[in-house]
Design a protein around this motif. Structure first.
Motif, short mmCIF file in Angstrom:
data_model
loop_
_atom_site.label_atom_id
_atom_site.label_comp_id
_atom_site.label_asym_id
_atom_site.label_seq_id
_atom_site.Cartn_x
_atom_site.Cartn_y
_atom_site.Cartn_z
N ARG A 148 -6.78 -16.70 23.56
CA ARG A 148 -7.96 -15.88 23.85
C ARG A 148 -7.81 -15.14 25.18
O ARG A 148 -8.12 -13.95 25.28
CB ARG A 148 -9.21 -16.74 23.90
CG ARG A 148 -9.65 -17.26 22.57
CD ARG A 148 -10.85 -18.19 22.76
NE ARG A 148 -11.23 -18.78 21.50
CZ ARG A 148 -11.61 -20.05 21.36
NH1 ARG A 148 -11.68 -20.85 22.42
NH2 ARG A 148 -11.96 -20.51 20.19
N ASN A 149 -7.37 -15.85 26.21
CA ASN A 149 -7.22 -15.25 27.53
C ASN A 149 -6.16 -14.16 27.55
O ASN A 149 -6.32 -13.12 28.19
CB ASN A 149 -6.91 -16.32 28.58
CG ASN A 149 -8.07 -17.26 28.81
OD1 ASN A 149 -9.22 -16.95 28.52
ND2 ASN A 149 -7.76 -18.45 29.33
N PHE A 150 -5.06 -14.40 26.85
CA PHE A 150 -3.97 -13.41 26.76
C PHE A 150 -4.49 -12.12 26.14
O PHE A 150 -4.31 -11.02 26.68
CB PHE A 150 -2.83 -14.01 25.92
CG PHE A 150 -1.72 -13.05 25.60
CD1 PHE A 150 -0.82 -12.65 26.58
CD2 PHE A 150 -1.55 -12.57 24.30
CE1 PHE A 150 0.23 -11.77 26.28
CE2 PHE A 150 -0.51 -11.70 24.00
CZ PHE A 150 0.37 -11.30 24.98
N VAL A 151 -5.18 -12.25 25.02
CA VAL A 151 -5.69 -11.07 24.32
C VAL A 151 -6.77 -10.37 25.15
O VAL A 151 -6.75 -9.14 25.29
CB VAL A 151 -6.23 -11.48 22.93
CG1 VAL A 151 -6.97 -10.33 22.26
CG2 VAL A 151 -5.08 -11.96 22.05
N LYS A 197 -9.09 -5.83 28.02
CA LYS A 197 -9.85 -5.32 29.17
C LYS A 197 -9.03 -4.26 29.91
O LYS A 197 -9.55 -3.22 30.31
CB LYS A 197 -10.19 -6.46 30.13
CG LYS A 197 -11.27 -7.38 29.62
CD LYS A 197 -11.45 -8.55 30.59
CE LYS A 197 -12.33 -9.61 29.98
NZ LYS A 197 -12.37 -10.84 30.81
N GLU A 198 -7.74 -4.56 30.11
CA GLU A 198 -6.87 -3.62 30.81
C GLU A 198 -6.83 -2.28 30.08
O GLU A 198 -6.76 -1.22 30.70
CB GLU A 198 -5.46 -4.21 30.91
CG GLU A 198 -4.46 -3.35 31.64
CD GLU A 198 -3.09 -4.01 31.72
OE1 GLU A 198 -2.18 -3.55 31.01
OE2 GLU A 198 -2.95 -4.98 32.49
N PHE A 199 -6.88 -2.33 28.76
CA PHE A 199 -6.86 -1.12 27.94
C PHE A 199 -8.15 -0.32 28.12
O PHE A 199 -8.18 0.88 27.87
CB PHE A 199 -6.65 -1.50 26.48
CG PHE A 199 -6.50 -0.34 25.54
CD1 PHE A 199 -5.42 0.52 25.64
CD2 PHE A 199 -7.45 -0.11 24.55
CE1 PHE A 199 -5.29 1.60 24.76
CE2 PHE A 199 -7.32 0.96 23.68
CZ PHE A 199 -6.24 1.81 23.78
N GLY A 200 -9.21 -1.00 28.55
CA GLY A 200 -10.46 -0.30 28.82
C GLY A 200 -11.57 -0.54 27.81
O GLY A 200 -12.58 0.16 27.82
N ASP A 206 -16.29 -5.02 22.53
CA ASP A 206 -15.02 -4.80 21.84
C ASP A 206 -14.01 -5.90 22.20
O ASP A 206 -13.27 -6.37 21.33
CB ASP A 206 -14.43 -3.43 22.17
CG ASP A 206 -15.17 -2.30 21.46
OD1 ASP A 206 -15.81 -2.56 20.42
OD2 ASP A 206 -15.09 -1.15 21.95
N VAL A 207 -13.97 -6.30 23.46
CA VAL A 207 -13.08 -7.40 23.87
C VAL A 207 -13.44 -8.66 23.10
O VAL A 207 -12.57 -9.36 22.58
CB VAL A 207 -13.14 -7.64 25.40
CG1 VAL A 207 -12.38 -8.91 25.78
CG2 VAL A 207 -12.57 -6.44 26.15
N MET A 242 -4.92 3.67 20.76
CA MET A 242 -4.80 2.56 19.81
C MET A 242 -4.31 1.28 20.50
O MET A 242 -3.35 1.30 21.25
CB MET A 242 -3.83 2.90 18.69
CG MET A 242 -3.78 1.81 17.63
SD MET A 242 -2.60 2.15 16.30
CE MET A 242 -1.06 1.86 17.15
N PHE A 243 -5.01 0.18 20.22
CA PHE A 243 -4.66 -1.16 20.70
C PHE A 243 -4.34 -1.98 19.46
O PHE A 243 -5.06 -1.94 18.47
CB PHE A 243 -5.88 -1.75 21.43
CG PHE A 243 -5.63 -3.13 22.01
CD1 PHE A 243 -5.09 -3.27 23.27
CD2 PHE A 243 -5.98 -4.27 21.30
CE1 PHE A 243 -4.90 -4.53 23.83
CE2 PHE A 243 -5.79 -5.53 21.84
CZ PHE A 243 -5.25 -5.66 23.11
N TRP A 244 -3.25 -2.72 19.49
CA TRP A 244 -2.87 -3.53 18.34
C TRP A 244 -2.47 -4.94 18.76
O TRP A 244 -2.03 -5.16 19.89
CB TRP A 244 -1.74 -2.87 17.54
CG TRP A 244 -0.51 -2.60 18.36
CD1 TRP A 244 -0.22 -1.46 19.05
CD2 TRP A 244 0.59 -3.48 18.59
NE1 TRP A 244 0.99 -1.59 19.70
CE2 TRP A 244 1.51 -2.82 19.43
CE3 TRP A 244 0.89 -4.78 18.17
CZ2 TRP A 244 2.70 -3.41 19.85
CZ3 TRP A 244 2.08 -5.35 18.59
CH2 TRP A 244 2.97 -4.68 19.42
#
Length: 139
Positions: free
Chosen positions: A22-25, A30-33, A38-39, A76-78
Motif C-alpha cells: 500500500r505504501n509503495f503504491v 501521490k508523486e504522480f499528482g 484517486d490515491v 497515465m499511471f499504471w
C-alpha cells in the motif's frame, strides 16, 4: 511530454506485506499528482489484486513472491502485479450482486468488480508461467 518513470518491488505473498505494498503504491500515486481519493482508489485496487493472488493463485503459500511494477508516462499511471501461481480466467468472472452481498453481510467475491470500478483499464494475461494484471488510471 514527461519522460517515462518506472519503479518495482518484490514482496512475499503474505498479508503481512500489505502495508508495504500500500505504501509503495501510494507514494508514487501521490508523486504522480493524484488527489487523495484517486490515491485511495488505486491503493484499494492494488490491495484487492494482491490479496487475490495470495488467496487464489498461491493458496496462502508465503514462500512465493509477487512482483509489483508501476510507472507513469504523460497522464497515465499504471500498476502491474505478477505471480507464478494458478492462472485466473477473466471470462469465468461474473459481476457480483453487490447489494445482495451487503444485504446478506457476505464478505468476499467483489474484488475483481472493485478493481474494474476503481481503475480506468484492467488487463489480465498469462505469459508462460507468469500471470500479470495491469491496471491503469489517467489524470
Amino acid at each position: 511530454m514527461a519522460k517515462s518513470t518506472t519503479y518495482s518491488i518484490s514482496v512475499q505473498a503474505s498479508t503481512k506485506q500489505l502495508a508495504e505494498v500500500r505504501n509503495f503504491v501510494a507514494k508514487y500515486a501521490k508523486e504522480f499528482g493524484f488527489n487523495k481519493q484517486d490515491v485511495a482508489d488505486i491503493r484499494l485496487a492494488v490491495d484487492e489484486a494482491y490479496t487475490n493472488i495470495i488467496k487464489h493463485a498461491y493458496k496462502h503459500d508465503e514462500q512465493k513472491e509477487v512482483d509489483i511494477e508501476l510507472g507513469y508516462n504523460g497522464n497515465m499511471f499504471w500498476v502491474s502485479l505478477m505471480d507464478t501461481g494458478d492462472a485466473f480466467d477473466p471470462s469465468s468472472y461474473s459481476k457480483p450482486d453487490v447489494r445482495q452481498k451487503i444485504k446478506e453481510k457476505k464478505r468476499g467475491g467483489v474484488g475483481v468488480y472493485l478493481i474494474r470500478k476503481l481503475m480506468d483499464d484492467v488487463q489480465y494475461h498469462t505469459e508462460g508461467s507468469v500471470n500479470k494484471i495491469r491496471m491503469t488510471k489517467t489524470k
